[in-house]
Scaffold this motif. Structure first.
Motif, mmCIF file in Angstrom:
data_model
loop_
_atom_site.group_PDB
_atom_site.id
_atom_site.type_symbol
_atom_site.label_atom_id
_atom_site.label_comp_id
_atom_site.label_asym_id
_atom_site.label_seq_id
_atom_site.Cartn_x
_atom_site.Cartn_y
_atom_site.Cartn_z
ATOM 1 N N LEU A 284 -70.538 -121.153 41.678
ATOM 2 C CA LEU A 284 -69.739 -122.322 41.310
ATOM 3 C C LEU A 284 -69.064 -122.104 39.956
ATOM 4 C CD1 LEU A 284 -68.754 -125.129 42.022
ATOM 5 C CD2 LEU A 284 -70.873 -126.073 41.051
ATOM 6 N N TYR A 285 -69.781 -121.480 39.022
ATOM 7 C CA TYR A 285 -69.183 -121.129 37.735
ATOM 8 C C TYR A 285 -67.981 -120.207 37.950
ATOM 9 C CZ TYR A 285 -68.762 -119.582 32.883
ATOM 10 O OH TYR A 285 -68.282 -119.305 31.622
ATOM 11 N N LEU A 286 -68.152 -119.194 38.787
ATOM 12 C CA LEU A 286 -67.063 -118.262 39.092
ATOM 13 C C LEU A 286 -65.875 -118.998 39.719
ATOM 14 C CD1 LEU A 286 -69.165 -115.317 40.556
ATOM 15 C CD2 LEU A 286 -67.551 -115.085 38.655
ATOM 16 N N THR A 287 -66.162 -119.879 40.651
ATOM 17 C CA THR A 287 -65.119 -120.605 41.359
ATOM 18 C C THR A 287 -64.289 -121.462 40.410
ATOM 19 O OG1 THR A 287 -66.511 -120.700 43.339
ATOM 20 C CG2 THR A 287 -64.678 -122.254 43.228
ATOM 21 N N LEU A 288 -64.960 -122.116 39.473
ATOM 22 C CA LEU A 288 -64.273 -123.040 38.575
ATOM 23 C C LEU A 288 -63.575 -122.334 37.412
ATOM 24 C CD1 LEU A 288 -66.967 -125.883 38.485
ATOM 25 C CD2 LEU A 288 -64.805 -125.858 39.749
ATOM 26 N N HIS A 289 -64.050 -121.136 37.067
ATOM 27 C CA HIS A 289 -63.457 -120.407 35.949
ATOM 28 C C HIS A 289 -62.485 -119.308 36.385
ATOM 29 C CE1 HIS A 289 -66.775 -122.374 33.797
ATOM 30 N NE2 HIS A 289 -66.074 -122.172 32.694
ATOM 31 N N PHE A 290 -62.624 -118.833 37.619
ATOM 32 C CA PHE A 290 -61.744 -117.779 38.136
ATOM 33 C C PHE A 290 -61.246 -118.166 39.537
ATOM 34 C CE2 PHE A 290 -64.970 -115.911 35.373
ATOM 35 C CZ PHE A 290 -64.208 -115.186 34.453
ATOM 36 N N GLU B 211 -72.569 -116.867 31.726
ATOM 37 C CA GLU B 211 -71.184 -116.584 31.341
ATOM 38 C C GLU B 211 -70.872 -115.080 31.359
ATOM 39 O OE1 GLU B 211 -72.472 -120.185 28.721
ATOM 40 O OE2 GLU B 211 -73.392 -118.405 29.638
ATOM 41 N N PRO B 212 -71.645 -114.222 30.666
ATOM 42 C CA PRO B 212 -71.342 -112.785 30.731
ATOM 43 C C PRO B 212 -71.586 -112.191 32.109
ATOM 44 C CG PRO B 212 -73.345 -113.161 29.454
ATOM 45 C CD PRO B 212 -72.734 -114.500 29.693
ATOM 46 N N THR B 213 -72.559 -112.737 32.839
ATOM 47 C CA THR B 213 -72.803 -112.253 34.203
ATOM 48 C C THR B 213 -71.599 -112.531 35.092
ATOM 49 O OG1 THR B 213 -75.202 -112.582 33.989
ATOM 50 C CG2 THR B 213 -74.314 -112.429 36.220
ATOM 51 N N ALA B 214 -71.018 -113.721 34.962
ATOM 52 C CA ALA B 214 -69.831 -114.065 35.747
ATOM 53 C C ALA B 214 -68.676 -113.118 35.428
ATOM 54 C CB ALA B 214 -69.423 -115.511 35.478
ATOM 55 N N GLN B 215 -68.466 -112.851 34.147
ATOM 56 C CA GLN B 215 -67.387 -111.935 33.771
ATOM 57 C C GLN B 215 -67.643 -110.542 34.327
ATOM 58 O OE1 GLN B 215 -64.320 -112.630 31.984
ATOM 59 N NE2 GLN B 215 -64.044 -110.662 33.049
ATOM 60 N N ALA B 216 -68.919 -110.124 34.316
ATOM 61 C CA ALA B 216 -69.263 -108.797 34.849
ATOM 62 C C ALA B 216 -68.999 -108.717 36.347
ATOM 63 C CB ALA B 216 -70.731 -108.490 34.550
ATOM 64 N N ILE B 217 -69.243 -109.809 37.077
ATOM 65 C CA ILE B 217 -68.948 -109.838 38.515
ATOM 66 C C ILE B 217 -67.442 -109.692 38.743
ATOM 67 C CG2 ILE B 217 -68.964 -111.280 40.596
ATOM 68 C CD1 ILE B 217 -71.699 -110.157 39.962
ATOM 69 N N ILE B 218 -66.652 -110.371 37.938
ATOM 70 C CA ILE B 218 -65.191 -110.238 38.038
ATOM 71 C C ILE B 218 -64.773 -108.812 37.731
ATOM 72 C CG2 ILE B 218 -62.984 -110.949 37.028
ATOM 73 C CD1 ILE B 218 -64.252 -113.028 38.911
ATOM 74 N N ASN B 219 -65.387 -108.200 36.710
ATOM 75 C CA ASN B 219 -65.084 -106.808 36.371
ATOM 76 C C ASN B 219 -65.433 -105.869 37.521
ATOM 77 O OD1 ASN B 219 -64.331 -107.801 33.882
ATOM 78 N ND2 ASN B 219 -66.162 -107.077 32.814
ATOM 79 N N LEU B 220 -66.530 -106.185 38.214
ATOM 80 C CA LEU B 220 -66.937 -105.375 39.355
ATOM 81 C C LEU B 220 -65.899 -105.469 40.473
ATOM 82 C CD1 LEU B 220 -69.328 -103.597 40.403
ATOM 83 C CD2 LEU B 220 -70.255 -105.673 41.446
ATOM 84 N N LEU B 221 -65.419 -106.680 40.739
ATOM 85 C CA LEU B 221 -64.356 -106.851 41.736
ATOM 86 C C LEU B 221 -63.109 -106.067 41.334
ATOM 87 C CD1 LEU B 221 -64.613 -110.686 42.523
ATOM 88 C CD2 LEU B 221 -65.493 -108.793 43.895
ATOM 89 N N ASP B 222 -62.798 -106.080 40.055
ATOM 90 C CA ASP B 222 -61.640 -105.331 39.555
ATOM 91 C C ASP B 222 -61.803 -103.832 39.805
ATOM 92 O OD1 ASP B 222 -60.390 -107.619 38.697
ATOM 93 O OD2 ASP B 222 -61.028 -107.411 36.607
ATOM 94 N N GLU B 223 -63.015 -103.325 39.570
ATOM 95 C CA GLU B 223 -63.282 -101.897 39.773
ATOM 96 C C GLU B 223 -63.015 -101.490 41.220
ATOM 97 O OE1 GLU B 223 -64.343 -99.206 37.808
ATOM 98 O OE2 GLU B 223 -63.702 -100.515 36.176
#
Length: 270
Positions: free
Chosen positions: A101-107, A70-82
């Motif tokens: 798959l977690y990223l795909t279903l949550h974001f 869960e925190p790793t997925a959020q960190a990947i999204i934050n990286l894309l944002d950067e």
């Protein structure tokens, strides 16, 4: 790049006006996992590769809970944002595929099309997850005892003897693969296995029916376990397309990068 509890090691290549692909590697891999496939795709795509927590040169700066999915997925999204990447393609393998798959279903708004190679939605029941946590803990103990390289080499030999890997040990570049795996930090790998293993991942099976992002599921002809899992995914998720890749097992992009890329190109084109 340092983002909250992570210091990510990554490589970003921008090919002007070309769509971007985010690549996520599997357990014991690193950001160079897809090097051959990227070389075949590089003229037509930009790409971002990342060392996931517990792998390569990425550092987890917080507590061990930051190795979790869960925190790793959020960190990947934050990286894309950067990088101001609002939307991209996503290609991921095995452990990275579970994260993808977690990223795909949550974001879902962040991804155009997603390719999952030998991935799973986790385990459906609490009993299965508890059993897998025990098994992963046993593997982690073996890893933690493999402090010297000869022990780690023996661990890898046993790891790649699993049925899901088919005949990978006969591949002409198998020794090179082992060399790359031997570069891992065993303590970091153990944390990854313990906190981001399949047993500790929340089940994604129930969310599959609501997925709106086009999925390409790749499974190797000689990987019976993941052929079954991905057939089940395709049955639940009507927007998913399943391709069985001949003469390969779990590690398709390693065993046959040309066929791997051909399927990706067709999927992204359609």
């Amino acid at each position: 790049m340092t983002l909250e509890k992570y210091k990510f090691n990554y490589y970003l290549n921008i090919n002007v006006n070309k769509p971007l692909i985010l690549f996520l590697h599997g357990f014991m891999g690193n950001m160079n996992e897809f090097a051959e496939a990227i070389e075949l795709l590089s003229e037509d795509f930009s790409y971002l590769t990342v060392d996931l927590p517990g792998h390569g040169k990425t550092q987890v700066l917080g507590s061990d809970k930051y190795y979790k999915i869960e925190p790793t997925a959020q960190a990947i999204i934050n990286l894309l944002d950067e990088f101001k990447i609002d939307k991209c393609h996503l290609i991921a393998y095995s452990m990275g595929g579970r994260l993808a798959l977690y990223l795909t279903l949550h974001f879902p708004e962040r991804f155009i099309k997603v390719v999952l190679e030998s991935a799973s939605p986790g385990l459906a029941t609490e009993a299965e997850r508890l059993e897998r946590v025990k098994r992963d803990a046993q593997i982690a103990r073996k890893l933690s005892r493999s402090i010297i390289q000869t022990d780690f080499a023996a661990f890898l030999s046993n790891w790649y003897s699993q049925p899901i890997f088919g005949y990978i040990r006969n591949h002409p570049k198998f020794e090179k693969l082992l060399e790359h795996r031997l570069q891992n930090d065993l303590i970091e790998l153990t944390k990854s296995l313990k906190f981001m293993g399949t047993g500790n991942q929340p089940s994604l099976w129930e969310r599959l029916k609501d997925n709106t992002t086009p999925l390409l599921l790749l499974a190797g002809e000689n990987d019976e376990k993941f052929k079954y899992i991905n057939t089940e995914i395709a049955n639940i998720c009507k927007i998913a397309e399943l391709k069985i890749i001949s003469n390969t097992a779990h590690n398709i992009h390693f065993e046959n990068p040309v066929q791997f890329v051909q399927n990706i190109r067709e999927f992204f084109k359609n």
